[in-house]
Design an enzyme around this catalytic site. Sequence first.
Site, mmCIF file in Angstrom:
data_model
loop_
_atom_site.group_PDB
_atom_site.id
_atom_site.type_symbol
_atom_site.label_atom_id
_atom_site.label_comp_id
_atom_site.label_asym_id
_atom_site.label_seq_id
_atom_site.Cartn_x
_atom_site.Cartn_y
_atom_site.Cartn_z
ATOM 1 N N GLU A 84 -19.273 30.247 -2.609
ATOM 2 C CA GLU A 84 -19.662 29.749 -1.561
ATOM 3 C C GLU A 84 -18.629 29.132 -0.551
ATOM 4 O OE1 GLU A 84 -20.538 26.150 -4.124
ATOM 5 O OE2 GLU A 84 -20.701 28.533 -4.002
ATOM 6 N N HIS B 228 -28.452 32.662 -1.297
ATOM 7 C CA HIS B 228 -28.081 31.502 -1.931
ATOM 8 C C HIS B 228 -26.817 30.993 -1.439
ATOM 9 C CE1 HIS B 228 -27.782 28.833 -5.640
ATOM 10 N NE2 HIS B 228 -26.577 29.067 -5.690
ATOM 11 N N GLU B 229 -25.687 32.119 -1.645
ATOM 12 C CA GLU B 229 -24.391 31.766 -1.045
ATOM 13 C C GLU B 229 -24.344 30.912 0.384
ATOM 14 O OE1 GLU B 229 -22.533 31.113 -3.387
ATOM 15 O OE2 GLU B 229 -23.600 32.436 -4.870
ATOM 16 N N HIS C 282 -25.728 27.665 0.626
ATOM 17 C CA HIS C 282 -24.658 26.475 0.408
ATOM 18 C C HIS C 282 -23.824 25.998 1.631
ATOM 19 C CE1 HIS C 282 -24.193 25.726 -3.787
ATOM 20 N NE2 HIS C 282 -24.296 27.077 -4.233
ATOM 21 N N GLU D 226 -26.494 22.679 -6.280
ATOM 22 C CA GLU D 226 -26.880 24.266 -6.864
ATOM 23 C C GLU D 226 -28.429 24.093 -6.831
ATOM 24 O OE1 GLU D 226 -25.352 26.672 -6.875
ATOM 25 O OE2 GLU D 226 -23.391 26.135 -7.226
ATOM 26 N N ASP E 30 -18.452 22.369 -14.906
ATOM 27 C CA ASP E 30 -19.188 23.553 -15.467
ATOM 28 C C ASP E 30 -20.049 23.000 -16.654
ATOM 29 O OD1 ASP E 30 -17.953 25.361 -13.709
ATOM 30 O OD2 ASP E 30 -16.160 25.523 -15.112
ATOM 31 N N TYR F 151 -29.798 24.703 -11.451
ATOM 32 C CA TYR F 151 -30.264 25.549 -10.472
ATOM 33 C C TYR F 151 -31.745 25.406 -10.379
ATOM 34 C CZ TYR F 151 -25.603 27.894 -10.319
ATOM 35 O OH TYR F 151 -24.483 28.191 -9.998
#
Length: 638
Positions: A306, A330-331, A334, A353, A410, A418
């Site tokens: 994003e 989705h992007e 963001h 997310e 991460d 999500y």
Amino acid sequence: MTFLRTAVAAAALVLAGCQMSEDNSAAPAENQQEAQIAPILTTPEAKDTASYARPLEARVHHIALDLNVDFEAKRIGGTATLDIDRKPDAKEIVLDDKGLEIESIADGAGQPLQWKVGAADPKLGSPLAVTLGPDTKRLVIKYKSAPDAGALQWLTPEQTAGKKKPYLFSQGQAIENRTWIPTQDSPGIRQTWEATIHVPAGLTAVMSAPKAAEPITQGGESVFSYRMDHSVAPYMIAIGVGDLAFKSLGPRTGVWTEPVMLDRAAKELEDTEKMVEAAEKLYGPYRWGRYDLLVLPPAFPYGGMENPTLTFLTPTFIAGDKSLVSLVAHELAHSWSGNLVTNATWADSWLNEGVTSYFENRIMEALYGPRRARQEAALSFDEIEKAFAEEGRNAPITRLNLPPAQAVPDGGTSGIIYDKGAVFLRTMEKIVGREKWDAYLRSYFDRHAFQPMTSALFLADMRANLVNGDKALEQKLQLDDWVYKPGLPSNVVRPDPAAFAEVDQAVKAFASGGPVPAAFGSWTTAEKMRFLNKLPRKMPTARLEELNRRLKLNEVGNYEVMFSWLDLAIRNRFDPAVPALERFLTTQGRRRFVRPLIETLAEDRQWGRPIAVRIYRVARASYHPITQRDLDKLNLTN
């Protein structure tokens, strides 16, 4: 004092881009530019353990890059000029560094400053401590990135679609930008930035910021300039360089990609302008100017990234029928959740997310109707159940606010970050009503625009602006249970059982020995995925042969459906799918597809691991360093 008042009071104790007194309270800004510096949260849970920075002592608020892109050496190098804000008695500023080759550091007047790179951590890199003079407000750093910088992927012409020119792209999230930009690489330390990029003539450089000047070509190089006047998390600084062409999609939207891919990409993305309009109707104005997209070569490790004003996309979303454009929604979402309001630490990545996944589904409903939105929401819920099956329903990793062991860049699992995050918001919508929920969420983005956020402050905001002291509503919402406890609270809104009624019946029939569903060819992508994903993981070879023969699954062009099929095939050692598997894993590097398939193969020591070794030895060079790092742990190249 109640929790609400404590959290709100703590939220007020921010460094608002100005001189700090000894008690960390904010003094008045000296000028308008400083008044616009993004705040630093001072609440304990906002401390970023993945950064060496000490922003309450000294922080970066603007970066100016002047860099050369060297394809032969696989390096980006030049100068980074950092404007800093500091306490008067600060003796040093600490930056994040992972493999940078520092030549010199000076102040704004050119006077050398002392600096030291500390001990290296394999994941976090090293602290870069710079000694400050009494009046130092600017650092000028001359440096180069290392040839193996984790954020950068260098592609030869043969690895591109056009096969004529080299290509470079970056992937900064979560903490990879410290491998090519010396700054404080923490999402809670928002920074404005600008860049002048020198590339070989004939190549185009694009970045995640508005264009600051027209490009200039002379002396064998082209120079591109960009400037981002909104403060952003540093992982959002992104670059792409290659043989790129542009096509407009609407008044403020367009697509960049290699010329040979341009028409296909633009056709798939033709609804982008409508998506922006739908998003604005839901949660307020798009505040970034343009919304363009860069469709990258297949080696890009994620579905999308994003980056502000320029979403990076994998070409695997191009199905020819817009069946996978939820990735674009989705992007785009963001641009509000993640870019506008950003998790301050990676313990709260669900704030980026999970909120975005909910918003994505609302955009899809607005454009493509409730049926598609319900189906995609049901697939999302399947991912929660998958995470519970893998991790344990009551495992700490199934919390939204991640516990310390998982609160790393991460960290966590996507089915929680999500999908549980999206279901949390969907449950809130159901309890309070859509109209009231939408009004609250829009006001949330307005109140916290261009600021960092934590779970504690998000819940405090909900209590202050949605619950408003209503004890009965507070009890119904179960806010703390959603964010701080594993599993799912009792008030969870489950997916519509009718969303896949026909498909689930077909799964049951086939698993009991019935026929291959005749309607499969007319099903939506979500229905095809649901069918393949819900079939028993262990099946007789004859049944798989029947599926493949009737549905031609080895020839499917939709990447999501192909992934679902290959996952089933390799769990059953289905040899006829191996050629399709090899094509799939050697022609794209999307981490969500590549990692689980290769890991599943590697777990099967007799049948699968030899296949994984053969494929990975061929494909590794085409995968992004992030993907390589994940898969190298399997020791497939030894």
